[in-house]
Design a protein around this motif. Structure first.
Motif, PDB file in Angstrom:
ATOM      1  N   ASP A 172       8.463   2.018 -23.066  1.00  0.00           N
ATOM      2  CA  ASP A 172       9.441   2.091 -21.983  1.00  0.00           C
ATOM      3  C   ASP A 172       9.161   3.352 -21.163  1.00  0.00           C
ATOM      4  OD1 ASP A 172      11.764   2.410 -20.347  1.00  0.00           O
ATOM      5  OD2 ASP A 172      12.902   1.174 -21.747  1.00  0.00           O
ATOM      6  N   PHE A 173       8.864   3.190 -19.880  1.00  0.00           N
ATOM      7  CA  PHE A 173       8.503   4.325 -19.028  1.00  0.00           C
ATOM      8  C   PHE A 173       9.701   5.151 -18.564  1.00  0.00           C
ATOM      9  CE2 PHE A 173       4.643   1.667 -18.084  1.00  0.00           C
ATOM     10  CZ  PHE A 173       3.691   2.586 -18.523  1.00  0.00           C
ATOM     11  N   LYS A 174      10.914   4.708 -18.868  1.00  0.00           N
ATOM     12  CA  LYS A 174      12.082   5.425 -18.372  1.00  0.00           C
ATOM     13  C   LYS A 174      12.959   5.974 -19.492  1.00  0.00           C
ATOM     14  CE  LYS A 174      14.120   3.580 -14.705  1.00  0.00           C
ATOM     15  NZ  LYS A 174      14.705   2.568 -13.794  1.00  0.00           N
ATOM     16  N   TRP A 208       1.252  10.376 -17.421  1.00  0.00           N
ATOM     17  CA  TRP A 208       1.624   9.005 -17.072  1.00  0.00           C
ATOM     18  C   TRP A 208       0.507   8.056 -17.489  1.00  0.00           C
ATOM     19  CZ3 TRP A 208       6.375   7.747 -15.896  1.00  0.00           C
ATOM     20  CH2 TRP A 208       6.648   6.453 -15.445  1.00  0.00           C
ATOM     21  N   THR A 235       0.306  -0.786 -21.275  1.00  0.00           N
ATOM     22  CA  THR A 235       1.549  -0.476 -21.989  1.00  0.00           C
ATOM     23  C   THR A 235       1.360  -0.847 -23.461  1.00  0.00           C
ATOM     24  OG1 THR A 235       2.644  -2.658 -21.898  1.00  0.00           O
ATOM     25  CG2 THR A 235       2.847  -1.228 -19.950  1.00  0.00           C
ATOM     26  N   HIS A 295       6.610  -3.331 -24.845  1.00  0.00           N
ATOM     27  CA  HIS A 295       7.223  -3.136 -23.527  1.00  0.00           C
ATOM     28  C   HIS A 295       7.885  -4.431 -23.074  1.00  0.00           C
ATOM     29  CE1 HIS A 295       7.914  -1.929 -19.410  1.00  0.00           C
ATOM     30  NE2 HIS A 295       7.474  -0.711 -19.699  1.00  0.00           N
ATOM     31  N   GLU A 332       6.894  -1.929  -9.261  1.00  0.00           N
ATOM     32  CA  GLU A 332       7.658  -1.493 -10.425  1.00  0.00           C
ATOM     33  C   GLU A 332       7.123  -0.174 -10.976  1.00  0.00           C
ATOM     34  OE1 GLU A 332      10.973  -1.941 -12.748  1.00  0.00           O
ATOM     35  OE2 GLU A 332      10.292  -3.304 -11.163  1.00  0.00           O
ATOM     36  N   SER A 360       8.241   2.623  -8.827  1.00  0.00           N
ATOM     37  CA  SER A 360       9.664   2.856  -9.059  1.00  0.00           C
ATOM     38  C   SER A 360       9.893   3.698 -10.312  1.00  0.00           C
ATOM     39  CB  SER A 360      10.405   1.511  -9.191  1.00  0.00           C
ATOM     40  OG  SER A 360      11.763   1.720  -9.533  1.00  0.00           O
ATOM     41  N   ASP A 361       9.178   3.383 -11.382  1.00  0.00           N
ATOM     42  CA  ASP A 361       9.328   4.135 -12.629  1.00  0.00           C
ATOM     43  C   ASP A 361       8.851   5.579 -12.478  1.00  0.00           C
ATOM     44  OD1 ASP A 361      10.350   1.864 -13.754  1.00  0.00           O
ATOM     45  OD2 ASP A 361       8.807   1.627 -15.290  1.00  0.00           O
ATOM     46  N   TYR A 419      11.418   7.578 -10.526  1.00  0.00           N
ATOM     47  CA  TYR A 419      12.600   7.897 -11.330  1.00  0.00           C
ATOM     48  C   TYR A 419      12.524   9.316 -11.880  1.00  0.00           C
ATOM     49  CZ  TYR A 419      15.609   7.951 -15.479  1.00  0.00           C
ATOM     50  OH  TYR A 419      16.530   8.306 -16.431  1.00  0.00           O
ATOM     51  N   TRP A 420      11.362   9.701 -12.419  1.00  0.00           N
ATOM     52  CA  TRP A 420      11.240  11.013 -13.063  1.00  0.00           C
ATOM     53  C   TRP A 420      11.244  12.147 -12.047  1.00  0.00           C
ATOM     54  CZ3 TRP A 420      11.932  11.661 -18.114  1.00  0.00           C
ATOM     55  CH2 TRP A 420      11.859  10.506 -18.914  1.00  0.00           C
TER      56      TRP A 420
END
Length: 470
Positions: free
Chosen positions: A120-122, A152, A157, A161, A203, A206-207, A210-211
């Motif tokens: 999970d990247f978040k 990263w 993955t 995931h 996506e 987006s991930d 987020y960070w």
């Protein structure tokens, strides 16, 4: 003449100079944007949270961040902090690679898996602590004028995931429609991502965003960045840079990744390998010159390469600094600071780590400061205090000095009235050399004055080197 140690340089694209001011915004610490002036003298530190301490936690690392300033550290690169997949979790690597599931149930718990098999990247890996612990780490770094970048993993993955069930088209498949691991590798604990899919690209961006926006990190070290299509980086990086001034490090050598404001720095893999070959007696100084000339042709003058004698892959899979370099380790550590580029310190290097850290299990590094800490501290002081080691678009000049010995490397770094001269015996035998340079210099270590004359020979013991300032 006494032996010596130390100096450096680094390179990067011009960024407006700003003071480092700390403010509060939405309960987050904000550090002023990283600038070219900062990068000119920066050292990057690779933090292996799992192995850094007996606890293997964010908190155990956070308390030591203030002392990293002694080593000139301006960027902390955190190895992946995300949850690790359990499905196909690796327990051993290489030719004898096995999954944790192949071992007795009571033994499986010790196999923690690869950081690079992200589920999970978040989210945060609970092995390291909580998101609050992570935020404390970032705040402490920022309080100390240090930036934090995340490792990263865009190429693949882990098999747990959620995308594998919700978006299987994000992955590369074989003729049978089965998701596969990256072709040509033994990375069987991960599933290969397919960047032909525009929804995956969206996506992933987006991930990453987020960070930056939610957790205030300062950029990314991107794993096997050259295995991800360049067109993705051309799409992603401009969007990420709109959010914040960030620092981007590519685990790659491809020059195109350093073009068009994509990545700020790449890996100096060829330089590293050349140092290893010379240390083992497989090559002579000519190999260093050949590699450097090749870099000068394929990279732009403002490109930065990370210079290093170890990192997580080298230590765990190819051997410790002592194993690979032996008595030449001090010389090559110093060289990694003296040549253009940004030097890397890997967790434990500063404490003289002399064992291969386990990759899939818990391990830890020593914590006694000795000669390695002293050398790195001295090198940092020289890098930060002598403009002859500057990098960036205003990089100090690097010029090879004429020497009449194939085992001796001699060069100068100069900027305006500042100069540093390196003269080193890159062999395990005594050498005598005449270097085409004259003048009075100061031995950086002893502080004594040394006079060099054009036709006067210098005697060097095995792996002996001088770093002379003027």
């Amino acid at each position: 003449m006494a032996v010596v140690a130390a100096m450096i340089s680094c390179k990067q694209e011009t960024k407006e100079t700003t003071a480092q001011v700390e403010t509060k915004t939405e309960d987050k610490n904000v550090i002023q944007p990283i600038t070219n002036d900062i990068i000119e003298t920066a050292v990057i530190y690779e933090a292996n949270i799992r192995q850094y301490s007996k606890e293997g936690t964010f908190d155990a690392f956070t308390k030591d961040i203030p002392q990293l300033k002694e080593l000139g550290v301006k960027i902390i690169w955190l190895m992946p902090v995300f949850p690790i997949s359990e499905t196909k979790r690796k327990a051993t690597g290489g030719k004898d690679s096995k999954f944790a599931s192949e071992f007795p149930e009571e033994e499986r718990a010790k196999y923690l898996g690869s950081y690079y098999a992200v589920s999970d990247f978040k989210k945060i890996n609970p092995e390291f602590g909580t998101i609050e612990d992570f935020r404390k780490l970032v705040k402490t770094a920022h309080d100390n004028g240090i930036y934090v970048i995340l490792d990263w993993v865009p190429n693949h993955t882990g098999w747990d995931h959620t995308w594998l069930t919700t978006n299987s088209d994000f992955y590369t498949k074989n003729d049978k429609g089965e998701v596969i691991h990256p072709e040509g590798t033994d990375w069987t604990d991960v599933a290969d991502l397919n960047y032909d899919n525009p929804e995956l690209r969206k996506e992933m961006i987006s991930d990453m965003s987020y960070w930056i926006t939610k957790e205030n990190i300062d950029g990314f070290r991107c794993d096997v960045a050259g295995s991800v299509p360049t067109v993705f980086w051309q799409e992603a990086v401009p969007q990420l840079r709109k959010l914040k001034d960030i620092f981007m490090l590519a685990e790659a050598w491809e020059p195109e990744l350093l073009e068009d404001n994509l990545f700020d720095m790449g890996y100096g893999w060829d330089r590293h390998h050349t140092m290893n070959h010379i240390a083992k007696g497989e090559e002579k100084v000519a190999a260093w010159h050949t590699n450097y000339e090749k870099d000068a042709k394929r990279y732009a003058t403002d490109d930065i390469l990370m210079t290093f004698v170890t990192n997580h892959d080298e230590n765990s899979w190819n051997g410790t600094i002592e194993e690979r370099m032996g008595e030449s380790s001090g010389l090559f550590t110093t060289l990694s600071y003296l040549v253009p580029g940004m030097p890397l310190i890997y967790s434990g290097q500063e404490y003289g780590l002399n064992h291969r850290l386990k990759f899939f299990e818990k391990d830890s590094i020593p914590k006694t400061k000795g000669k390695e800490w002293s050398l790195l501290k001295k090198l940092a002081s020289l890098k930060q205090g002598n403009p002859a080691l500057n990098g960036g678009k205003q990089s100090a000049a690097y010029k090879v000095l004429e020497a009449n010995n194939e085992n001796v490397l001699a060069f100068t770094r100069t900027k305006a009235d500042d100069a540093v001269v390196f003269i080193g015996n890159l062999s395990k035998e005594k050498q005598s050399v005449t270097v085409k340079v004259e003048g009075d210099y100061t031995d950086y270590i002893s502080g004594t004055t040394i006079t060099l004359k054009d036709k006067e020979s210098i005697e060097l013991k095995p792996w002996q080197y001088y770093v002379l300032t003027k």
